[in-house]
Design a protein around this motif. Structure first.
Motif, PDB file in Angstrom:
ATOM      1  N   TYR A  56     -49.090  44.772  28.307  1.00 30.47           N
ATOM      2  CA  TYR A  56     -47.717  45.152  27.941  1.00 30.47           C
ATOM      3  C   TYR A  56     -47.816  46.430  27.111  1.00 30.47           C
ATOM      4  O   TYR A  56     -48.137  46.389  25.919  1.00 30.47           O
ATOM      5  CB  TYR A  56     -47.072  44.007  27.154  1.00 30.47           C
ATOM      6  CG  TYR A  56     -45.602  44.169  26.889  1.00 30.47           C
ATOM      7  CD1 TYR A  56     -44.669  43.992  27.902  1.00 30.47           C
ATOM      8  CD2 TYR A  56     -45.139  44.479  25.606  1.00 30.47           C
ATOM      9  CE1 TYR A  56     -43.324  44.131  27.654  1.00 30.47           C
ATOM     10  CE2 TYR A  56     -43.794  44.610  25.347  1.00 30.47           C
ATOM     11  CZ  TYR A  56     -42.890  44.439  26.379  1.00 30.47           C
ATOM     12  OH  TYR A  56     -41.547  44.576  26.120  1.00 30.47           O
ATOM     13  N   PRO A 103     -37.797  45.868  19.262  1.00 25.97           N
ATOM     14  CA  PRO A 103     -38.767  45.676  18.169  1.00 25.97           C
ATOM     15  C   PRO A 103     -38.895  44.212  17.751  1.00 25.97           C
ATOM     16  O   PRO A 103     -37.895  43.492  17.632  1.00 25.97           O
ATOM     17  CB  PRO A 103     -38.220  46.552  17.044  1.00 25.97           C
ATOM     18  CG  PRO A 103     -36.808  46.828  17.402  1.00 25.97           C
ATOM     19  CD  PRO A 103     -36.692  46.754  18.877  1.00 25.97           C
ATOM     20  N   GLU A 115     -54.368  46.722  20.938  1.00 22.12           N
ATOM     21  CA  GLU A 115     -54.745  45.311  20.874  1.00 22.12           C
ATOM     22  C   GLU A 115     -56.230  45.154  20.552  1.00 22.12           C
ATOM     23  O   GLU A 115     -56.994  46.121  20.512  1.00 22.12           O
ATOM     24  CB  GLU A 115     -54.381  44.625  22.197  1.00 22.12           C
ATOM     25  CG  GLU A 115     -52.868  44.673  22.431  1.00 22.12           C
ATOM     26  CD  GLU A 115     -52.423  43.917  23.665  1.00 22.12           C
ATOM     27  OE1 GLU A 115     -53.264  43.586  24.530  1.00 22.12           O
ATOM     28  OE2 GLU A 115     -51.201  43.659  23.765  1.00 22.12           O
TER      29      GLU A 115
END
Ligand code: THU
Length: 121
Positions: free
Chosen positions: A24, A81, A44
């Motif tokens: 993502y 967000p 990540e």
């Protein structure tokens, strides 16, 4: 720079996200009052909780360059967000937050619309 143009900067940045676990990709672009644009992407980690969000990264980079709350006018994010990032947006007193809703359409709101009854230290 228009909010739409700022969003295009965020979308271009998203291609540089490092998100091998979720796949993502998120990009963010902050517009400072002096016209400077600072980008950020999600990064990540194999230890999942260590990953960082795109908008937090963009704001951290802006701080590294010397910007402080009140120096930043707007931010664009290619995702809605997350809760924690809404507190970040509140901290930096941005005027406008442009983001892509789940359906894809763009919304431009004030941080207080994303986080009512804010907590302040
Ligand atoms: N993500 C962001 O970068 N910003 C958000 O506000 C929502 C979530 C990232 C974190 C993670 O790398 C990926 O999206 C999936 O949750």
């Amino acid at each position: 720079m228009s909010d739409r143009e700022l969003y295009e900067r965020a979308a271009a940045a998203a291609e540089r996200a490092y998100a091998p676990y979720s796949n993502y990709l998120v990009g963010a672009a902050v517009l400072a009052r002096d016209g400077t644009v600072v980008e950020g992407v999600n990064v990540e980690n194999a230890a999942y909780p260590l990953g960082v969000c795109a908008e937090g990264n963009a704001l951290s980079s802006a701080v590294t360059r010397g910007y402080r709350p009140g120096d930043l006018e707007a931010i664009a994010i290619t995702a809605s967000p997350c809760g924690g990032c809404r507190q970040w947006l509140h901290e930096f007193r941005l005027e406008r937050v442009t983001y892509a809703r789940s359906g894809g359409e763009l919304a431009t709101v004030a941080p207080r619309d994303l986080l009512p009854d804010t907590w302040d230290f």
